[in-house]
Design a protein around this motif. Structure first.
Motif, PDB file in Angstrom:
ATOM      1  N   GLN A  85       0.815  -1.204   0.000  1.00 38.91           N
ATOM      2  CA  GLN A  85       0.000   0.000   0.000  1.00 38.91           C
ATOM      3  C   GLN A  85       0.854   1.262   0.000  1.00 38.91           C
ATOM      4  O   GLN A  85       0.592   2.203  -0.755  1.00 38.91           O
ATOM      5  N   SER A  86       1.887   1.302   0.843  1.00 40.10           N
ATOM      6  CA  SER A  86       2.729   2.500   0.886  1.00 40.10           C
ATOM      7  C   SER A  86       4.125   2.173   1.377  1.00 40.10           C
ATOM      8  O   SER A  86       4.323   1.274   2.200  1.00 40.10           O
ATOM      9  N   VAL A 113       3.647  -1.158  -5.490  1.00 45.49           N
ATOM     10  CA  VAL A 113       3.439  -0.127  -4.488  1.00 45.49           C
ATOM     11  C   VAL A 113       2.475   0.934  -5.019  1.00 45.49           C
ATOM     12  O   VAL A 113       2.531   1.334  -6.181  1.00 45.49           O
ATOM     13  N   ARG A 114       1.574   1.364  -4.148  1.00 43.44           N
ATOM     14  CA  ARG A 114       0.577   2.360  -4.548  1.00 43.44           C
ATOM     15  C   ARG A 114       0.947   3.767  -4.091  1.00 43.44           C
ATOM     16  O   ARG A 114       0.580   4.741  -4.732  1.00 43.44           O
ATOM     17  N   ARG A 136       2.748   1.477 -13.239  1.00 44.52           N
ATOM     18  CA  ARG A 136       1.330   1.544 -13.560  1.00 44.52           C
ATOM     19  C   ARG A 136       0.430   1.434 -12.338  1.00 44.52           C
ATOM     20  O   ARG A 136      -0.784   1.651 -12.442  1.00 44.52           O
ATOM     21  N   THR A 137       1.002   1.092 -11.170  1.00 40.85           N
ATOM     22  CA  THR A 137       0.172   0.949  -9.966  1.00 40.85           C
ATOM     23  C   THR A 137       0.288   2.132  -9.030  1.00 40.85           C
ATOM     24  O   THR A 137      -0.506   2.271  -8.110  1.00 40.85           O
ATOM     25  N   LEU A 138       1.269   3.005  -9.241  1.00 44.93           N
ATOM     26  CA  LEU A 138       1.531   4.100  -8.317  1.00 44.93           C
ATOM     27  C   LEU A 138       0.402   5.133  -8.361  1.00 44.93           C
ATOM     28  O   LEU A 138       0.108   5.707  -9.408  1.00 44.93           O
ATOM     29  N   LYS A 158       0.014   6.162 -15.253  1.00 39.77           N
ATOM     30  CA  LYS A 158      -1.406   6.170 -15.587  1.00 39.77           C
ATOM     31  C   LYS A 158      -2.321   6.154 -14.372  1.00 39.77           C
ATOM     32  O   LYS A 158      -3.492   6.538 -14.482  1.00 39.77           O
ATOM     33  N   ALA A 159      -1.840   5.693 -13.223  1.00 36.70           N
ATOM     34  CA  ALA A 159      -2.694   5.600 -12.040  1.00 36.70           C
ATOM     35  C   ALA A 159      -2.432   6.730 -11.035  1.00 36.70           C
ATOM     36  O   ALA A 159      -3.126   6.821 -10.028  1.00 36.70           O
TER      37      ALA A 159
END
Length: 427
Positions: A85-86, A113-114, A136-138, A158-159
């Motif tokens: 998540q972080s 990882v976001r 692409r998940t950040l 993109k995210a």
């Protein structure tokens, strides 16, 4: 109940009986190195540490750099949560010391990882790896201090919805353009700049942007160009050069805070703020304009800091330009009195603003002292002409009511008010 049974209940490990989801939430509130220390308790705790969704590591100069890097890398490689998540990584380098942060970030990106927050304190700027500009998940990226953004080509984030750049360095104007152009769904942008010698123009052209905070405290001259057609919230602070800000397209701004900005900058940008409903102004010098070309038809709540001589010129200008204003808040600041050696005195307008006659319901004046004659005259003018006023509050930050101030407040009570229902409140 016998003593043996009581002793068993007392020594019972009730925390370990909690569900995994709750234990992981508890662990997320403590430093990662402390959470890792719980892994020695049992196999279950060892498993939980590998499933923690939020990780925070920081390196102090007193630690062994190589050992710190190895421990963090090993922990990330053993991480088993489906999504990280972080990750918050904070590194404080001594002069001459180095560390390959890119390897750690690469591992984190491999864990999907976001949210990433990277704070680097170093004598030399740390160049953010270009290979990591395509995650692409950040969803959230926060970079601070000695991070260098050298972006030679458009990126693909993109995210990414939230981007915070705190006193980072930029190689050139193109690096800013390339970075922001690759954030197609960016909604929140926060830029704080204290030194930017290599930038001529900082271009913010982001169609999806909704919230923008731009803070500049530097002698380096840079022009900030804002083109954000869906922007809702704008916070500008510290822009003092005449041509330092250009707003090209912001037709949907609802709330704006303009702080420590020169009057020339405000005169240049006010035409792009006519859609606001809530506006806060702290203008650094008196306005030269006597009339605005645009009308703030949507403005219902206005806040003005009265810390410059002739601040009432801005007040009157905004009142005459805001026909639907309902709430007015004035905030006095004590140090401004020292600057009142030579200035033009308050002069009552020939015409009463439309909002005073038909709309204004609430007046709040914080730190009202009444020592300055111009301030008293402005207060009396407002009470005498605001025919729809319901409450007028005059407050101070301290609780002491000097005899002189009480005398000033009695003067306000004796004013012939335009509104019969107006309630005066003194705090």
């Amino acid at each position: 109940m016998d003593l043996k049974r009581r002793s068993c209940l007392r020594n019972r490990d009730r925390i370990s009986e909690l569900p995994d989801a709750l234990l992981l939430q508890i662990l997320s509130f403590v430093p990662t190195k402390d959470a890792v220390a719980t892994s020695v308790l049992s196999k279950r705790w060892r498993y939980l540490c590998k499933m923690m969704p939020r990780l925070r590591f920081w390196y102090e100069r007193t630690d062994d750099l190589e050992r710190f890097s190895d421990n963090v890398c090993r922990f990330l490689l053993s991480h088993q949560a489906p999504v990280l998540q972080s990750l918050h990584l904070e590194v404080n380098f001594e002069r001459g010391s180095t560390m390959d942060i890119g390897v750690l970030l690469g591992v984190a990106f491999g864990l999907h990882v976001r949210e990433l927050e990277l704070q680097v304190y170093s004598w030399e700027p740390y160049r953010f790896p270009t290979s990591l500009y395509n995650c692409r998940t950040l969803e959230t990226l926060k970079l601070g201090s000695s991070v260098l953004l050298d972006v030679p080509f458009p990126v693909c984030l993109k995210a990414l919805r939230t981007l915070s750049l705190f006193d980072v360095s930029y190689k050139d104007d193109g690096s800013v353009v390339n970075l922001l152009s690759g954030c197609s769904v960016l909604e929140n942008l926060e830029v704080m700049m204290f030194s930017h010698p290599h930038l001529g123009t900082f271009t913010i052209h982001v169609p999806s942007l909704q919230n923008l905070t731009l803070i500049s405290d530097s002698e380096d001259f840079t022009v900030f160009v804002i083109n954000a057609p869906h922007l809702k919230y704008l916070n500008l602070k510290g822009l003092i050069d005449e041509d330092s800000c250009l707003i090209e397209n912001t037709p949907e701004v609802v709330e704006a805070h303009i702080t420590d900005v020169s009057s020339v900058v405000y005169e240049n940008i006010h035409g792009s703020l006519t859609s606001v409903k809530r506006l806060s102004l702290k203008i650094a010098s008196p306005l030269k304009l006597t009339k605005f070309n645009r009308i703030f038809n949507q403005l219902v709540c206005l806040e003005i800091h009265t810390y410059e001589p002739e601040w009432w010129n801005l007040l009157m200008l905004m009142l005459h330009s805001s026909p639907n204003l309902q709430v007015l808040k004035l905030i006095s600041e004590w140090f401004r009195i020292l600057d009142r050696l030579t200035y033009n005195r308050w002069s009552q307008p020939k015409y009463v603003a439309e909002c005073l006659v038909n709309r204004l319901e609430t007046l709040v004046w914080e730190n009202y002292e009444g020592d300055i004659e111009d301030d008293r005259e402005v207060a009396q003018y407002m009470l005498s002409n605001a025919s729809r006023l319901e409450t007028a509050t005059f407050s101070r930050t301290d609780i002491l009511h000097t005899e002189k101030r009480l005398e000033r407040l009695k003067e306000l009570e004796s004013v012939a008010k335009a509104s019969n229902s107006c309630q005066l409140v003194f705090t």
